[in-house]
Design a protein around this motif. Structure first.
Motif, PDB file in Angstrom:
ATOM      1  N   UNK A 209     -21.681  -4.262 -13.360  1.00 54.97           N
ATOM      2  CA  UNK A 209     -20.950  -3.286 -12.547  1.00 54.97           C
ATOM      3  C   UNK A 209     -19.951  -2.482 -13.380  1.00 54.97           C
ATOM      4  N   UNK A 210     -20.041  -2.589 -14.707  1.00 55.09           N
ATOM      5  CA  UNK A 210     -19.163  -1.799 -15.566  1.00 55.09           C
ATOM      6  C   UNK A 210     -19.657  -0.354 -15.644  1.00 55.09           C
ATOM      7  N   UNK A 211     -19.013   0.453 -16.496  1.00 58.39           N
ATOM      8  CA  UNK A 211     -19.464   1.843 -16.620  1.00 58.39           C
ATOM      9  C   UNK A 211     -19.777   2.196 -18.062  1.00 58.39           C
ATOM     10  N   UNK A 212     -20.419   1.272 -18.765  1.00 55.19           N
ATOM     11  CA  UNK A 212     -20.820   1.535 -20.146  1.00 55.19           C
ATOM     12  C   UNK A 212     -21.842   2.663 -20.219  1.00 55.19           C
TER      13      UNK A 212
ATOM     14  N   UNK B 286     -29.744  10.114 -16.045  1.00 57.06           N
ATOM     15  CA  UNK B 286     -29.881   9.179 -14.927  1.00 57.06           C
ATOM     16  C   UNK B 286     -29.248   9.680 -13.631  1.00 57.06           C
ATOM     17  N   UNK B 287     -29.943   9.398 -12.522  1.00 60.57           N
ATOM     18  CA  UNK B 287     -29.336   9.479 -11.200  1.00 60.57           C
ATOM     19  C   UNK B 287     -28.888   8.067 -10.865  1.00 60.57           C
ATOM     20  N   UNK B 288     -27.581   7.881 -10.649  1.00 58.87           N
ATOM     21  CA  UNK B 288     -27.009   6.539 -10.487  1.00 58.87           C
ATOM     22  C   UNK B 288     -26.820   6.221  -9.010  1.00 58.87           C
ATOM     23  N   UNK B 289     -27.329   5.049  -8.607  1.00 58.46           N
ATOM     24  CA  UNK B 289     -27.162   4.574  -7.237  1.00 58.46           C
ATOM     25  C   UNK B 289     -26.354   3.285  -7.238  1.00 58.46           C
ATOM     26  N   UNK B 290     -25.335   3.235  -6.391  1.00 55.10           N
ATOM     27  CA  UNK B 290     -24.484   2.053  -6.230  1.00 55.10           C
ATOM     28  C   UNK B 290     -24.517   1.644  -4.753  1.00 55.10           C
ATOM     29  N   UNK B 291     -24.037   0.437  -4.422  1.00 51.97           N
ATOM     30  CA  UNK B 291     -24.058   0.017  -3.010  1.00 51.97           C
ATOM     31  C   UNK B 291     -23.336   0.974  -2.070  1.00 51.97           C
TER      32      UNK B 291
ATOM     33  N   UNK C 243     -25.060  -4.848  -8.051  1.00 51.90           N
ATOM     34  CA  UNK C 243     -23.884  -5.639  -7.676  1.00 51.90           C
ATOM     35  C   UNK C 243     -22.606  -4.824  -7.524  1.00 51.90           C
ATOM     36  N   UNK C 244     -22.735  -3.516  -7.620  1.00 52.48           N
ATOM     37  CA  UNK C 244     -21.561  -2.683  -7.400  1.00 52.48           C
ATOM     38  C   UNK C 244     -21.191  -1.851  -8.609  1.00 52.48           C
ATOM     39  N   UNK C 245     -20.063  -1.162  -8.482  1.00 53.43           N
ATOM     40  CA  UNK C 245     -19.678  -0.183  -9.497  1.00 53.43           C
ATOM     41  C   UNK C 245     -18.152  -0.102  -9.552  1.00 53.43           C
ATOM     42  N   UNK C 246     -17.598  -0.464 -10.711  1.00 51.62           N
ATOM     43  CA  UNK C 246     -16.137  -0.430 -10.862  1.00 51.62           C
ATOM     44  C   UNK C 246     -15.559   0.960 -10.669  1.00 51.62           C
ATOM     45  N   UNK C 247     -16.288   1.974 -11.115  1.00 48.40           N
ATOM     46  CA  UNK C 247     -15.749   3.330 -11.055  1.00 48.40           C
ATOM     47  C   UNK C 247     -15.564   3.814  -9.615  1.00 48.40           C
TER      48      UNK C 247
ATOM     49  N   UNK D  60     -19.833 -10.731  -6.581  1.00 47.94           N
ATOM     50  CA  UNK D  60     -19.010 -11.252  -7.669  1.00 47.94           C
ATOM     51  C   UNK D  60     -18.959 -12.775  -7.663  1.00 47.94           C
ATOM     52  N   UNK D  61     -18.725 -13.368  -6.504  1.00 44.61           N
ATOM     53  CA  UNK D  61     -18.689 -14.830  -6.413  1.00 44.61           C
ATOM     54  C   UNK D  61     -20.113 -15.376  -6.268  1.00 44.61           C
ATOM     55  N   UNK D  62     -20.256 -16.680  -6.503  1.00 44.39           N
ATOM     56  CA  UNK D  62     -21.574 -17.311  -6.357  1.00 44.39           C
ATOM     57  C   UNK D  62     -22.100 -17.168  -4.934  1.00 44.39           C
TER      58      UNK D  62
END
Length: 329
Positions: free
Chosen positions: A121-124, A137-142, A165-169, A176-178
């Motif tokens: 879920x980082x933005x590297x 890229x076309x980026x898709x997040x939840x 799993x999501x996107x910090x940005x 995130x949790x189990x």
């Protein structure tokens, strides 16, 4: 388990792109292991640093069970924005995109990559696109809508980057949790897009352990998966349900390599003659090395041809002289 190498992957990509394979494109599934060379940390270490950032005392030898319990309790106390702020602090401190990400973006720009699915879920990738002045890229997040044409794809679309799993940005990390990773359902259109990609594209897995039960469930519902290249520095673990599934179908092809090394080796061939006109000037050792190697090969070929030509001309002159001398006597 079948043991393969990077040349097998290269030949496979080439066959897909030449239209001689039944699959239409190439998809990479990447996990946390892909970020190690970017200064990334494995999930266990992330949990420890996350807890310490929030004032918790965590011994380095804490058991996984106790660590997960502490982590779940801490996350339950926090808002979505709060968890993202802490993740940002922990991850920004250690991460900068490696060369592998730059090569991935360039390969996508040139049409060699059709999709990337990631549990990161980082933005590297976003940082890399910005530094290269490329945005294939076309980026898709939840938190983003998925237009139907992307999972119906009657016509070619731009490469897809699917962040499961999501996107910090966007300040939304959903898994995130189990408990979240194993039980929190993905959006319906996200699952449709995932299935569509795996149905159409040949899959290469890099730096991913295969422990997400929800992702394995999606794979179980797809009947036409062909061989899957599993790239990691350690062999696939049999306690992963996804590994078991692929091995039962004899579809698992293991390649011992890292994320960066894989893209470096692929790029030496696939980017050999690439011309990226609008790319920002960024020093990429692999690209520079490839260009130098190609120029040296061309230089050697030119002078080898010159030497041969000199030899032919010189040899002919000697033969004529010999014949002239013989005629005199």
């Amino acid at each position: 388990m079948n043991i393969k190498n990077i040349n097998n992957i290269l030949n496979h990509i080439t066959s897909v792109k030449n239209g001689t394979d039944e699959k239409r494109g190439i998809c990479f599934l990447i996990g946390a292991g892909a970020d190690i060379s970017s200064g990334g940390i494995l999930f266990r270490e992330l949990k420890i640093r996350f807890l310490k950032e929030n004032g918790c005392i965590v011994p380095s030898n804490v058991s996984d069970k106790i660590l997960d319990e502490q982590f779940e309790k801490q996350i339950d106390k926090m808002s979505q924005n709060g968890r993202c702020e802490t993740l940002d602090k922990v991850m920004k401190r250690y991460k900068a995109p490696s060369e592998g990400y730059s090569l991935l973006v360039m390969l996508a720009e040139l049409g060699y990559i059709d999709a990337v699915i990631t549990t990161n879920f980082d933005y590297l990738l976003e940082q890399t696109q910005q530094s290269l002045n490329l945005s294939p890229f076309t980026i898709f997040t939840p938190g983003s809508a998925v237009p139907e044409e992307y999972y119906q794809r009657c016509s070619k679309t731009s490469p897809i980057y699917l962040k499961m799993h999501g996107d910090l940005s966007t300040r939304l990390v959903t898994h995130l949790t189990q408990n979240e990773i194993q039980n929190k359902q993905y959006g319906e259109k996200f699952i449709k897009l995932f299935k569509h990609i795996i149905h159409n594209d040949s899959l290469i897995i890099v730096g991913y352990g295969g422990y997400d039960s929800l992702i394995t469930t999606i794979f179980k519902e797809i009947n036409d998966i062909n061989e899957v290249y599993w790239c990691n520095i350690s062999e696939p673990n049999d306690d992963s349900d996804l590994v078991k599934l692929l091995e039962q179908k004899d579809l698992l092809y293991y390649v011992n390599t890292t994320f960066d090394n894989l893209f470096q080796e692929l790029s030496k061939t696939l980017l050999k003659d690439a011309k990226m006109k609008n790319t920002s000037p960024v020093f990429l050792p692999t690209v520079v090395e490839t260009k130098i190697t190609n120029q040296l090969a061309a230089f050697n070929e030119k002078f080898e041809y010159r030497d041969k030509l000199t030899y032919i001309i010189h040899g002919t002159a000697v033969k004529v002289a010999e014949n002239h001398i013989v005629s005199i006597f």
